[in-house]
Design an enzyme around this catalytic site. Structure first.
Site, short mmCIF file in Angstrom:
data_model
loop_
_atom_site.label_atom_id
_atom_site.label_comp_id
_atom_site.label_asym_id
_atom_site.label_seq_id
_atom_site.Cartn_x
_atom_site.Cartn_y
_atom_site.Cartn_z
N THR A 163 -1.92 0.24 11.58
CA THR A 163 -1.27 -0.88 10.89
C THR A 163 -1.62 -2.19 11.57
O THR A 163 -1.71 -2.25 12.80
CB THR A 163 0.26 -0.67 10.79
OG1 THR A 163 0.85 -1.81 10.16
CG2 THR A 163 0.91 -0.44 12.15
N HIS B 291 7.56 1.20 1.64
CA HIS B 291 7.05 0.33 0.58
C HIS B 291 6.97 1.03 -0.77
O HIS B 291 6.27 0.57 -1.66
CB HIS B 291 5.68 -0.24 0.99
CG HIS B 291 5.78 -1.20 2.14
ND1 HIS B 291 4.70 -1.62 2.89
CD2 HIS B 291 6.86 -1.84 2.67
CE1 HIS B 291 5.11 -2.46 3.84
NE2 HIS B 291 6.40 -2.60 3.72
N CYS C 155 16.48 4.40 -22.23
CA CYS C 155 16.91 3.10 -22.78
C CYS C 155 15.77 2.25 -23.32
O CYS C 155 15.98 1.13 -23.78
CB CYS C 155 17.64 2.29 -21.70
SG CYS C 155 16.57 1.79 -20.35
P1 OAD Z 1 -3.71 -3.30 6.81
O1 OAD Z 1 -4.82 -3.14 5.84
O2 OAD Z 1 -3.13 -4.65 6.98
O3 OAD Z 1 -4.21 -2.82 8.26
C1 OAD Z 1 -4.89 -1.62 8.44
C2 OAD Z 1 -5.05 -1.35 9.93
O4 OAD Z 1 -5.65 -0.06 10.08
C3 OAD Z 1 -5.95 -2.36 10.68
O5 OAD Z 1 -5.29 -2.80 11.85
C4 OAD Z 1 -7.19 -1.52 11.03
O6 OAD Z 1 -7.78 -1.90 12.29
C5 OAD Z 1 -6.61 -0.11 11.11
N1 OAD Z 1 -7.56 0.97 10.85
C6 OAD Z 1 -8.65 0.96 10.03
N2 OAD Z 1 -9.24 2.16 10.03
C7 OAD Z 1 -8.51 2.98 10.85
C8 OAD Z 1 -8.61 4.35 11.25
N3 OAD Z 1 -9.58 5.14 10.79
N4 OAD Z 1 -7.67 4.84 12.09
C9 OAD Z 1 -6.66 4.03 12.54
N5 OAD Z 1 -6.53 2.74 12.21
C10 OAD Z 1 -7.44 2.21 11.37
O7 OAD Z 1 -2.60 -2.21 6.43
P2 OAD Z 1 -1.05 -2.16 6.75
O8 OAD Z 1 -0.75 -2.65 8.13
O9 OAD Z 1 -0.59 -0.82 6.38
O10 OAD Z 1 2.28 -3.58 1.52
O11 OAD Z 1 -0.48 -3.21 5.72
C11 OAD Z 1 0.90 -3.41 5.64
C12 OAD Z 1 1.31 -3.68 4.21
O12 OAD Z 1 0.54 -4.78 3.69
C13 OAD Z 1 1.00 -2.54 3.24
O13 OAD Z 1 1.99 -1.55 3.22
C14 OAD Z 1 0.93 -3.26 1.93
C15 OAD Z 1 0.16 -4.49 2.33
O14 OAD Z 1 0.37 -5.60 1.55
C16 OAD Z 1 2.63 -3.42 0.27
O15 OAD Z 1 1.89 -3.06 -0.59
C17 OAD Z 1 4.05 -3.75 0.04
#
Ligand code: OAD
Length: 237
Positions: free
Chosen positions: A178, A111, A140
Site C-alpha cells: 500500500t 473500501h 423497489c
Molecule cells: P496504490 O496503487 O496507491 O499503491 C500500491 C503499492 O503497492 C505501492 O506502494 C507499490 O510500491 C506497491 N507494490 C507494487 N507491486 C507490489 C508487489 N508485487 N508486492 C508488494 N507491493 C507492491 O494502492 P493502495 O495503497 O491500495 O481506493 O491504494 C489505496 C486506495 O487508493 C485504494 O483502495 C483505492 C485507491 O483510490 C478506492 O478505490 C476507494
C-alpha cells in the site's frame, strides 16, 4: 523468520500491491488505474449521478480484468496461516475479493467490493460475474450502484470499527503493498505501532509510512510472504 505462535493476534493490512502479482493493476505508479482513468469521471457519486452507465461500464471492465486473475502464493500463505492460528485478520483496501478466493475467511473490506451492488433503500446484494445480474433493485426498482467506497464517500462505520478493533489489539501487524496515501487506512500502521504491535512493511518501494514500521521488507508480496514465517509459510507451526 517469524514464529506465528509467538503472536496472539496477527493483522495483515493489504493494498493494491498485494494483488499486483496476480495481474490486478495498482492504482498509482506505473500502469496505475488512476493514471489511465480520471477518478472524477469513474469513481465518485457525482460521476454516477451524471453518467451511471459509463461508471458501471468502467467497473464491469474491472470485474472482467479481475476474473482473469488468480490469487498468488502470498495469498495462499495468509490463508494457510488463518487455518492454523486462532486469530488472523485481514484488513484490506482491495475490492477484488482475491483473499477470499485464496480461502481466507476473516476479511474486513474497508473500501467495499466489486462483487456487491447496493440499493439506497434495501442495502447490499452479492453480484458475482462478468456482467451485473441487475442494475436496479428487485424490491423497489431503484438504481443499484457498486458497493465500493468511492472518492468522497464515507467508510461504513461498522467496517471501520471492526478494522480499528483488530488493529488496536494485534501484536503483529503486516502492511503489504500500500502506498499509504489514502486515509483513514494510511493511519493504521501508526495505530498498530502505538498499541504495541510489531510492525512489518512489505513493499518493494518505500512509502510515506515506511518509518513507522519496525521492519521494512523490500520484496514483492509473494516472495516476502513465502519466506516470512518459519517453515516457509505453508505450515506456520
Ligand atoms: P496504490 O496503487 O496507491 O499503491 C500500491 C503499492 O503497492 C505501492 O506502494 C507499490 O510500491 C506497491 N507494490 C507494487 N507491486 C507490489 C508487489 N508485487 N508486492 C508488494 N507491493 C507492491 O494502492 P493502495 O495503497 O491500495 O481506493 O491504494 C489505496 C486506495 O487508493 C485504494 O483502495 C483505492 C485507491 O483510490 C478506492 O478505490 C476507494
Amino acid at each position: 523468520m517469524l514464529n506465528a505462535t509467538d503472536y496472539q493476534k496477527i493483522v495483515f493490512f493489504t493494498g493494491a500491491g498485494m494483488s499486483a502479482e496476480s495481474g490486478v493493476p495498482t492504482y498509482r505508479g506505473r500502469g496505475g488505474v488512476w493514471n489511465k482513468y480520471n477518478w472524477e469521471e469513474y469513481a465518485c457519486q457525482d460521476a454516477f449521478d451524471r453518467e451511471p452507465e459509463k461508471v458501471l461500464e468502467f467497473h464491469e471492465l474491472r470485474r472482467n480484468a479481475v476474473l482473469k486473475c488468480h490469487p498468488h502464493e502470498g495469498h495462499a500463505v495468509i490463508a494457510a496461516l488463518e487455518k492454523q492460528h486462532p486469530q488472523v485478520i485481514i484488513v484490506t483496501q482491495n475490492i477484488d475479493g482475491m483473499h477470499q478466493r485464496a480461502g481466507s475467511k476473516t476479511v474486513i473490506e474497508l473500501h467495499g467490493s466489486l462483487w456487491r451492488m447496493r440499493c439506497p433503500k434495501h442495502g447490499t446484494f452479492e453480484d458475482i460475474g462478468e456482467t451485473y445480474k441487475s442494475k436496479t433493485c428487485e424490491k423497489c426498482d431503484r438504481r443499484l450502484r457498486p458497493d465500493i467506497v468511492w472518492f468522497g464517500d464515507m467508510l461504513k462505520q461498522d467496517v471501520m470499527h471492526a478494522a480499528m478493533a483488530a488493529i488496536g489489539t494485534c501484536d503483529l501487524f503486516i502492511g503489504i503493498g500500500t502506498s499509504g496515501v489514502v486515509y483513514p487506512a494510511a493511519g493504521f500502521p501508526q495505530i498498530a505501532r502505538d498499541n504495541g504491535a510489531y510492525c512489518i512493511e512489505i513493499n518493494p518501494e518505500a512509502s510515506p509510512m515506511s518509518d513507522i514500521y519496525d521492519r521494512n521488507i523490500r520484496e514483492t508480496a509473494s516472495t516476502a510472504l513465502a519466506g516470512l514465517f518459519a517453515s516457509g509459510g505453508q505450515k506456520p507451526f
